[in-house]
Design a protein around this motif. Structure first.
Motif, PDB file in Angstrom:
ATOM      1  N   PHE A   1      -5.413   7.297  36.733  1.00 13.10           N
ATOM      2  CA  PHE A   1      -5.561   5.881  37.056  1.00 13.10           C
ATOM      3  C   PHE A   1      -6.882   5.350  36.499  1.00 13.10           C
ATOM      4  N   GLN A   2      -7.935   6.122  36.654  1.00  5.39           N
ATOM      5  CA  GLN A   2      -9.250   5.715  36.152  1.00  5.39           C
ATOM      6  C   GLN A   2      -9.216   5.564  34.628  1.00  5.39           C
ATOM      7  N   GLN A   3      -8.559   6.505  33.954  1.00  6.34           N
ATOM      8  CA  GLN A   3      -8.433   6.412  32.487  1.00  6.34           C
ATOM      9  C   GLN A   3      -7.675   5.146  32.092  1.00  6.34           C
ATOM     10  N   LEU A   4      -6.595   4.861  32.787  1.00  9.09           N
ATOM     11  CA  LEU A   4      -5.816   3.658  32.489  1.00  9.09           C
ATOM     12  C   LEU A   4      -6.613   2.389  32.768  1.00  9.09           C
ATOM     13  N   GLN A   5      -7.369   2.397  33.861  1.00  7.35           N
ATOM     14  CA  GLN A   5      -8.189   1.229  34.194  1.00  7.35           C
ATOM     15  C   GLN A   5      -9.231   0.982  33.108  1.00  7.35           C
ATOM     16  N   GLU A   6      -9.870   2.047  32.632  1.00  8.99           N
ATOM     17  CA  GLU A   6     -10.864   1.910  31.559  1.00  8.99           C
ATOM     18  C   GLU A   6     -10.219   1.384  30.284  1.00  8.99           C
ATOM     19  N   ARG A   7      -9.015   1.834  29.985  1.00  8.18           N
ATOM     20  CA  ARG A   7      -8.300   1.375  28.788  1.00  8.18           C
ATOM     21  C   ARG A   7      -7.946  -0.107  28.909  1.00  8.18           C
TER      22      ARG A   7
ATOM     23  N   GLU B   1      -8.970  -5.724  27.425  1.00  5.12           N
ATOM     24  CA  GLU B   1      -9.320  -7.086  27.842  1.00  5.12           C
ATOM     25  C   GLU B   1     -10.568  -7.577  27.122  1.00  5.12           C
ATOM     26  N   ARG B   2     -11.553  -6.683  26.977  1.00  2.91           N
ATOM     27  CA  ARG B   2     -12.773  -7.069  26.242  1.00  2.91           C
ATOM     28  C   ARG B   2     -12.448  -7.360  24.776  1.00  2.91           C
ATOM     29  N   THR B   3     -11.605  -6.533  24.182  1.00  2.00           N
ATOM     30  CA  THR B   3     -11.217  -6.715  22.783  1.00  2.00           C
ATOM     31  C   THR B   3     -10.493  -8.035  22.604  1.00  2.00           C
TER      32      THR B   3
END
Length: 106
Positions: A81-87, A92-94
């Motif tokens: 979940f943490q990996q997906l959240q970071e992705r 979103e930033r991109t």
């Protein structure tokens, strides 16, 4: 899950109560000379051991059943979940940086 743990903890209390009740009920036999203190200790130790083994079997069964139920649920492990959240954050930033008119003055 909490109900299972509560039942197990109550089982632990029952075990010590049962062993103590057994010890109390055997005390008159010691006083009469029909049993020795070592006999009583052996009986109660055996009883405690058996109850402990049964509790372990119960715990293992509860763990197994809980694992089986959890495997049926559409859950994501915490690290995934943490990996997906970071992705998602990165995407979103991109997207924000690539959108015309956002943060840029023409």
């Amino acid at each position: 899950m909490e109900s299972i743990l509560q039942l197990i903890m109550e089982g632990i209390g029952v075990q010590s109560s049962a062993v103590e009740a057994c010890r109390k009920n055997l005390e008159p036999l010691v006083e009469e000379g029909r049993l020795t203190r070592e006999d009583v200790q052996g009986i109660t130790d055996g009883m405690a051991s058996t109850l402990r083994e049964r509790r372990e079997v119960l715990l293992e069964g509860a763990r197994s059943e809980l694992s089986r139920v959890l495997a049926l649920l559409p859950l994501v492990p915490q690290d995934r979940f943490q990996q997906l959240q970071e992705r998602v954050d990165q995407l979103e930033r991109t997207m924000k940086d690539g959108e015309p008119g956002r943060g840029e003055s023409s």
